[in-house]
Design a protein around this motif. Structure first.
Motif, short mmCIF file in Angstrom:
data_model
loop_
_atom_site.label_atom_id
_atom_site.label_comp_id
_atom_site.label_asym_id
_atom_site.label_seq_id
_atom_site.Cartn_x
_atom_site.Cartn_y
_atom_site.Cartn_z
N ALA A 1 -54.57 -55.80 16.73
CA ALA A 1 -53.32 -55.38 16.09
C ALA A 1 -52.68 -54.29 16.96
O ALA A 1 -53.27 -53.25 17.19
N LEU A 2 -51.51 -54.57 17.45
CA LEU A 2 -50.80 -53.59 18.28
C LEU A 2 -50.00 -52.67 17.37
O LEU A 2 -49.27 -53.13 16.51
N ALA A 3 -50.16 -51.38 17.56
CA ALA A 3 -49.44 -50.43 16.73
C ALA A 3 -47.95 -50.43 17.07
O ALA A 3 -47.10 -50.49 16.20
N ILE A 4 -47.63 -50.42 18.34
CA ILE A 4 -46.25 -50.33 18.80
C ILE A 4 -46.05 -51.24 20.01
O ILE A 4 -46.88 -51.28 20.90
N ILE A 5 -44.92 -51.94 20.05
CA ILE A 5 -44.54 -52.73 21.22
C ILE A 5 -43.27 -52.10 21.77
O ILE A 5 -42.26 -51.98 21.08
N LEU A 6 -43.33 -51.65 23.03
CA LEU A 6 -42.16 -51.08 23.69
C LEU A 6 -41.50 -52.19 24.49
O LEU A 6 -42.09 -52.75 25.40
N LEU A 7 -40.27 -52.52 24.13
CA LEU A 7 -39.50 -53.55 24.83
C LEU A 7 -38.51 -52.81 25.73
O LEU A 7 -37.53 -52.24 25.26
N ASN B 1 -44.18 -53.73 15.27
CA ASN B 1 -43.34 -52.53 15.30
C ASN B 1 -42.76 -52.43 16.71
O ASN B 1 -43.43 -51.96 17.62
N VAL B 2 -41.53 -52.88 16.86
CA VAL B 2 -40.90 -52.93 18.18
C VAL B 2 -39.94 -51.76 18.36
O VAL B 2 -39.11 -51.49 17.50
N VAL B 3 -40.08 -51.09 19.49
CA VAL B 3 -39.16 -50.02 19.87
C VAL B 3 -38.48 -50.45 21.16
O VAL B 3 -39.15 -50.78 22.14
N LEU C 1 -31.58 -52.61 15.31
CA LEU C 1 -32.17 -52.33 14.00
C LEU C 1 -31.91 -53.47 13.02
O LEU C 1 -32.80 -53.85 12.25
N GLU C 2 -30.71 -54.03 13.05
CA GLU C 2 -30.39 -55.16 12.17
C GLU C 2 -31.26 -56.37 12.47
O GLU C 2 -31.59 -57.15 11.58
N ARG C 3 -31.67 -56.53 13.72
CA ARG C 3 -32.49 -57.68 14.11
C ARG C 3 -33.98 -57.43 13.89
O ARG C 3 -34.79 -58.32 14.11
N GLY C 4 -34.35 -56.22 13.49
CA GLY C 4 -35.75 -55.97 13.15
C GLY C 4 -36.48 -54.94 13.99
O GLY C 4 -37.66 -54.68 13.75
N ALA C 5 -35.83 -54.34 14.99
CA ALA C 5 -36.48 -53.28 15.76
C ALA C 5 -36.74 -52.09 14.83
O ALA C 5 -35.98 -51.87 13.89
N ARG C 6 -37.78 -51.35 15.11
CA ARG C 6 -38.10 -50.18 14.29
C ARG C 6 -37.64 -48.90 14.96
O ARG C 6 -37.71 -47.83 14.37
N GLY C 7 -37.19 -49.02 16.21
CA GLY C 7 -36.73 -47.83 16.90
C GLY C 7 -35.94 -48.19 18.14
O GLY C 7 -36.01 -49.32 18.64
N PHE C 8 -35.17 -47.22 18.61
CA PHE C 8 -34.39 -47.38 19.84
C PHE C 8 -34.46 -46.03 20.55
O PHE C 8 -34.04 -45.01 20.00
N VAL C 9 -35.04 -46.02 21.74
CA VAL C 9 -35.23 -44.78 22.49
C VAL C 9 -34.45 -44.90 23.80
O VAL C 9 -34.60 -45.87 24.52
N ILE D 1 -43.24 -41.60 14.89
CA ILE D 1 -42.49 -41.86 13.66
C ILE D 1 -42.56 -43.34 13.31
O ILE D 1 -42.81 -43.72 12.17
N VAL D 2 -42.34 -44.20 14.30
CA VAL D 2 -42.41 -45.65 14.07
C VAL D 2 -43.82 -46.06 13.70
O VAL D 2 -44.03 -46.87 12.80
N LYS D 3 -44.80 -45.46 14.34
CA LYS D 3 -46.21 -45.81 14.08
C LYS D 3 -46.60 -45.56 12.63
O LYS D 3 -47.39 -46.29 12.06
N VAL D 4 -46.03 -44.52 12.01
CA VAL D 4 -46.36 -44.20 10.62
C VAL D 4 -45.42 -44.86 9.62
O VAL D 4 -45.43 -44.54 8.44
N GLY D 5 -44.58 -45.77 10.10
CA GLY D 5 -43.72 -46.54 9.19
C GLY D 5 -42.26 -46.15 9.17
O GLY D 5 -41.49 -46.71 8.39
N GLY D 6 -41.86 -45.20 9.99
CA GLY D 6 -40.47 -44.77 10.01
C GLY D 6 -39.63 -45.58 10.98
O GLY D 6 -40.10 -46.52 11.62
N THR D 7 -38.37 -45.20 11.07
CA THR D 7 -37.42 -45.82 11.99
C THR D 7 -36.78 -44.70 12.79
O THR D 7 -36.47 -43.65 12.24
N PHE D 8 -36.55 -44.94 14.09
CA PHE D 8 -35.97 -43.89 14.92
C PHE D 8 -34.83 -44.43 15.76
O PHE D 8 -34.94 -45.47 16.39
#
Length: 196
Positions: free
Chosen positions: A19-25, A52-54, A69-77, A92-99
């Motif tokens: 299980a990957l916690a975060i995927i950075l695209l 959880n895609v950032v 975000l509308e397409r399902g990303a959990r964050g944008f850095v 923040i994304v890892k614990v369920g938030g959005t950034f």
């Protein structure tokens, strides 16, 4: 453990069972970022709906952030953020938030506000902030995490959290991003133009 892949398809065909916690695209440039949001994000989420895609990009476009975000990303850095802020965003994304960076939302404010809507006065509802709260608001607007704010202002993280809660209560904000957004027009001590 971090792993890197050249393409989304490489990631899918590698059959990652953990299980990957975060995927950075990651994408550089407007065209690559728009393609990552429009195609690669969908491909990732179709293969792994719970991912959880950032998005990581050098583009600071509010429309692209909203689309992601509308397409399902959990964050944008954006790459203009400091390493510390980027790490906190991922946490923040890892614990369920959005950034998304506050700067992106503040830029979008004008684009998404209908001209017919009455705008509140710049200081309406903000007249009762303490000097310390104004300093914290300035740091929140820059996207700085509590740890950095505490260090800068020589206070504990728990004191910063209390101040942020009080600020949020005063302006009826639900999170830090709303604090930055709702206080955008509030002049802060270090932002005032010099008096003549």
């Amino acid at each position: 453990m971090a792993e890197g892949f050249d393409t989304v398809e490489d990631w899918i065909t590698t059959s990652v069972d953990d299980a990957l916690a975060i995927i950075l695209l990651c994408a550089g440039g407007r065209e690559a970022t728009e393609l990552a949001v429009a195609r690669d994000l969908d491909t990732l989420l179709n293969a792994r709906p719970d991912a959880n895609v950032v998005i990581v990009s050098d583009i600071d476009s509010p429309a692209t952030m909203v689309s992601a975000l509308e397409r399902g990303a959990r964050g944008f850095v954006t790459m203009s953020l400091s390493l510390e802020v980027t790490i906190e965003a991922i946490r923040i994304v890892k614990v369920g938030g959005t950034f998304v960076p506050a700067s992106g939302l503040l830029s979008a404010r004008q684009a998404y506000t209908a001209p017919s809507e009455p705008q509140p006065a710049a200081n309406e509802g903000h007249a009762h902030f303490t000097e310390r709260q104004l300093a914290i608001i300035a740091c929140v607007r820059k996207g700085e995490p509590n740890k950095i704010i505490a260090h800068k202002l020589n206070m504990t993280e728990s004191t910063v959290k209390v101040h942020i809660r009080n600020i949020m209560r005063k302006i009826k904000a639900k999170n830090r991003t709303e604090v930055a957004f709702l206080t955008n027009e509030l002049p802060l001590p270090n932002e005032n133009p010099p008096r003549q």
